[in-house]
Scaffold this active site. Structure first.
Site, PDB file in Angstrom:
ATOM      1  N   PRO A 152       0.845  -1.200   0.000  1.00 17.41           N
ATOM      2  CA  PRO A 152       0.000   0.000   0.000  1.00 17.41           C
ATOM      3  C   PRO A 152       0.878   1.247   0.000  1.00 17.41           C
ATOM      4  O   PRO A 152       1.741   1.397   0.860  1.00 17.41           O
ATOM      5  CB  PRO A 152      -0.783  -0.126   1.313  1.00 17.41           C
ATOM      6  CG  PRO A 152       0.074  -0.982   2.190  1.00 17.41           C
ATOM      7  CD  PRO A 152       0.835  -1.896   1.296  1.00 17.41           C
ATOM      8  N   MET A 153       0.651   2.141  -0.966  1.00 26.53           N
ATOM      9  CA  MET A 153       1.452   3.364  -1.052  1.00 26.53           C
ATOM     10  C   MET A 153       0.544   4.540  -1.397  1.00 26.53           C
ATOM     11  O   MET A 153      -0.115   4.535  -2.445  1.00 26.53           O
ATOM     12  CB  MET A 153       2.545   3.228  -2.114  1.00 26.53           C
ATOM     13  CG  MET A 153       3.662   2.276  -1.734  1.00 26.53           C
ATOM     14  SD  MET A 153       4.897   2.123  -3.044  1.00 26.53           S
ATOM     15  CE  MET A 153       4.021   1.053  -4.195  1.00 26.53           C
ATOM     16  N   ALA A 154       0.517   5.526  -0.509  1.00 30.29           N
ATOM     17  CA  ALA A 154      -0.314   6.714  -0.724  1.00 30.29           C
ATOM     18  C   ALA A 154       0.127   7.424  -1.991  1.00 30.29           C
ATOM     19  O   ALA A 154       1.319   7.631  -2.221  1.00 30.29           O
ATOM     20  CB  ALA A 154      -0.206   7.659   0.471  1.00 30.29           C
ATOM     21  N   GLN A 190      -6.480  -1.085   3.388  1.00 21.21           N
ATOM     22  CA  GLN A 190      -5.700  -0.667   4.553  1.00 21.21           C
ATOM     23  C   GLN A 190      -6.306   0.578   5.197  1.00 21.21           C
ATOM     24  O   GLN A 190      -6.553   1.571   4.518  1.00 21.21           O
ATOM     25  CB  GLN A 190      -4.239  -0.383   4.189  1.00 21.21           C
ATOM     26  CG  GLN A 190      -3.394  -0.163   5.442  1.00 21.21           C
ATOM     27  CD  GLN A 190      -1.959   0.218   5.158  1.00 21.21           C
ATOM     28  OE1 GLN A 190      -1.685   1.313   4.680  1.00 21.21           O
ATOM     29  NE2 GLN A 190      -1.029  -0.683   5.461  1.00 21.21           N
ATOM     30  N   CYS A 215       3.379   3.629   8.974  1.00 23.13           N
ATOM     31  CA  CYS A 215       3.581   4.873   8.236  1.00 23.13           C
ATOM     32  C   CYS A 215       4.483   5.816   9.037  1.00 23.13           C
ATOM     33  O   CYS A 215       4.202   6.116  10.199  1.00 23.13           O
ATOM     34  CB  CYS A 215       2.247   5.553   7.941  1.00 23.13           C
ATOM     35  SG  CYS A 215       2.437   7.110   7.037  1.00 23.13           S
ATOM     36  N   ASN A 226       9.011  -7.232   3.820  1.00 20.16           N
ATOM     37  CA  ASN A 226       8.987  -6.006   3.026  1.00 20.16           C
ATOM     38  C   ASN A 226      10.292  -5.243   3.262  1.00 20.16           C
ATOM     39  O   ASN A 226      10.716  -5.067   4.387  1.00 20.16           O
ATOM     40  CB  ASN A 226       7.777  -5.167   3.443  1.00 20.16           C
ATOM     41  CG  ASN A 226       7.663  -3.834   2.726  1.00 20.16           C
ATOM     42  OD1 ASN A 226       7.202  -2.856   3.303  1.00 20.16           O
ATOM     43  ND2 ASN A 226       8.058  -3.765   1.474  1.00 20.16           N
ATOM     44  N   GLY A 227      10.906  -4.809   2.146  1.00 19.11           N
ATOM     45  CA  GLY A 227      12.112  -3.995   2.259  1.00 19.11           C
ATOM     46  C   GLY A 227      13.213  -4.439   1.327  1.00 19.11           C
ATOM     47  O   GLY A 227      13.709  -5.565   1.424  1.00 19.11           O
ATOM     48  N   GLY A 266       7.266  -2.473  -2.681  1.00 18.38           N
ATOM     49  CA  GLY A 266       6.797  -1.094  -2.608  1.00 18.38           C
ATOM     50  C   GLY A 266       7.424  -0.213  -3.673  1.00 18.38           C
ATOM     51  O   GLY A 266       7.005  -0.216  -4.824  1.00 18.38           O
ATOM     52  N   ARG A 267       8.471   0.517  -3.299  1.00 20.37           N
ATOM     53  CA  ARG A 267       9.029   1.531  -4.208  1.00 20.37           C
ATOM     54  C   ARG A 267       9.474   0.961  -5.556  1.00 20.37           C
ATOM     55  O   ARG A 267       9.398   1.645  -6.568  1.00 20.37           O
ATOM     56  CB  ARG A 267      10.193   2.245  -3.519  1.00 20.37           C
ATOM     57  CG  ARG A 267       9.753   3.187  -2.399  1.00 20.37           C
ATOM     58  CD  ARG A 267      10.942   3.659  -1.582  1.00 20.37           C
ATOM     59  NE  ARG A 267      11.628   2.545  -0.950  1.00 20.37           N
ATOM     60  CZ  ARG A 267      12.918   2.519  -0.648  1.00 20.37           C
ATOM     61  NH1 ARG A 267      13.684   3.552  -0.935  1.00 20.37           N
ATOM     62  NH2 ARG A 267      13.452   1.482  -0.055  1.00 20.37           N
TER      63      ARG A 267
END
Length: 322
Positions: free
Chosen positions: A18-20, A72, A102, A202-203, A226-227
């Site tokens: 999940p990424m805003a 989320q 976050c 994650n990471g 993510g990124r």
């Protein structure tokens, strides 16, 4: 590669984080087409849901093609979060995730997101009340520390499990790291050893080989990306192919990137209108073309584009030059 969170089955372990401002409906659909096993929405404020905030409602749109998909939410008030969870359970998400990672100041300063790591008792109360309020699986996403506080991420993961969560996602960074430095995969491994629910690592995963290394080093059940997925939905296709065959797929051609950008733009415009859709595409274009030779000018020019036709002309011009 099938696995489950509660009774929700995933066809593979590759999860869109999940990424805003990134994992909106159009981008999630593109990632789904490329083979992600589980999609996650942008995080949504429980308080804003309770106020029936118009912008928040739009963030919660889900397409039938997305399943399985995780919604989320974030907040710090157990009763409110449980009430909100119950009120939205009939919406078409499969899993309800609670954000406890976050690092953004405006979230942390409200006692939400990674600030919850400072208060294990509050984490216990939130997860207990939310998981009792709904029948769908509840999960939590955490970080491994918060500056100035003696956070024990293994103990927090055990609290999350004991409180009724069906899985825990662990970003192997502290709050103060934000996204800098290396992720601590050893802590993810220690958490995996300590709990019996699925653990999502994650990471630092930005390639199929890194995903394989994460699984080997931690034993994690799911791999959250993510990124590395920004401007790169193909990463899920590449992960699936590599884990199935052991072979690395070639990176997408410029023509394939161009077609993806234009398709993404059309989907944004259809959902949000041309004015907003095209402007939101500017950051995506920067991500789609990051690292490409001679693309600085394209990224600069894309910031001046205000219509789909202008974007198409710009990309056609770039294609001719290449």
């Amino acid at each position: 590669m099938q696995w489950k969170i509660g009774q929700v089955e995933m066809q593979n372990p590759f999860i869109l984080a999940p990424m805003a401002g990134v994992t909106d409906l159009p981008f999630r659909l593109l990632c789904k087409e490329q083979g992600t096993g589980l999609l996650c929405t942008e995080m949504v404020s429980a308080k804003a849901i309770s106020f029936h905030n118009k912008n928040t409602i739009s963030l919660m749109q889900i397409d039938p093609a997305e399943h399985p998909v995780s919604m989320q939410i974030f907040g710090s008030e157990p009763d409110l979060m449980a009430e909100v969870a119950k009120s939205i359970e009939e919406q078409p998400f499969d899993i309800l995730d609670i954000n406890m990672g976050c690092p953004v100041p405006k979230v942390v300063n409200n006692g939400e997101g990674s600030a919850l790591l400072k208060n294990p008792d509050l984490i216990r109360e939130i997860v207990t009340k939310v998981s009792h309020a709904v029948k769908k699986p509840v999960t939590a996403k955490i970080r491994i520390g918060f500056e100035g506080y003696p956070v024990d991420p293994v103990e927090i993961a055990k609290i999350i499990e004991d409180s009724g969560a069906a899985a825990v996602a662990v970003h192997g960074r502290t709050r103060q790291q934000y996204y800098a430095g290396e992720a601590d995969w050893d802590t993810i491994h220690r958490i995996k050893e300590a709990v019996s629910i699925p653990v999502i690592g994650n990471g630092d995963v930005d390639s199929p080989e890194k995903a394989e290394a994460l699984v080997k080093e931690t034993g994690c059940d799911g791999i959250m990306i993510g990124r590395a997925v920004r401007g790169n939905p193909w990463i899920f296709r590449e992960m699936n192919h590599y884990f199935t065959t052991g072979e690395l797929l070639p990176r997408p051609s410029w023509d394939e990137i161009r077609e993806m950008i234009l398709r993404h733009a059309r989907m944004q415009i259809e959902l949000k209108g041309e004015f907003t859709g095209i402007r939101e595409m500017r950051k995506h274009i920067a991500w789609y073309t990051s690292g490409m030779r001679h693309s600085a000018g394209l990224r600069r020019d894309s910031n001046l584009v205000s219509s789909y036709e202008e974007l198409e002309k710009l990309l056609d011009h770039e294609l001719e030059n290449r």
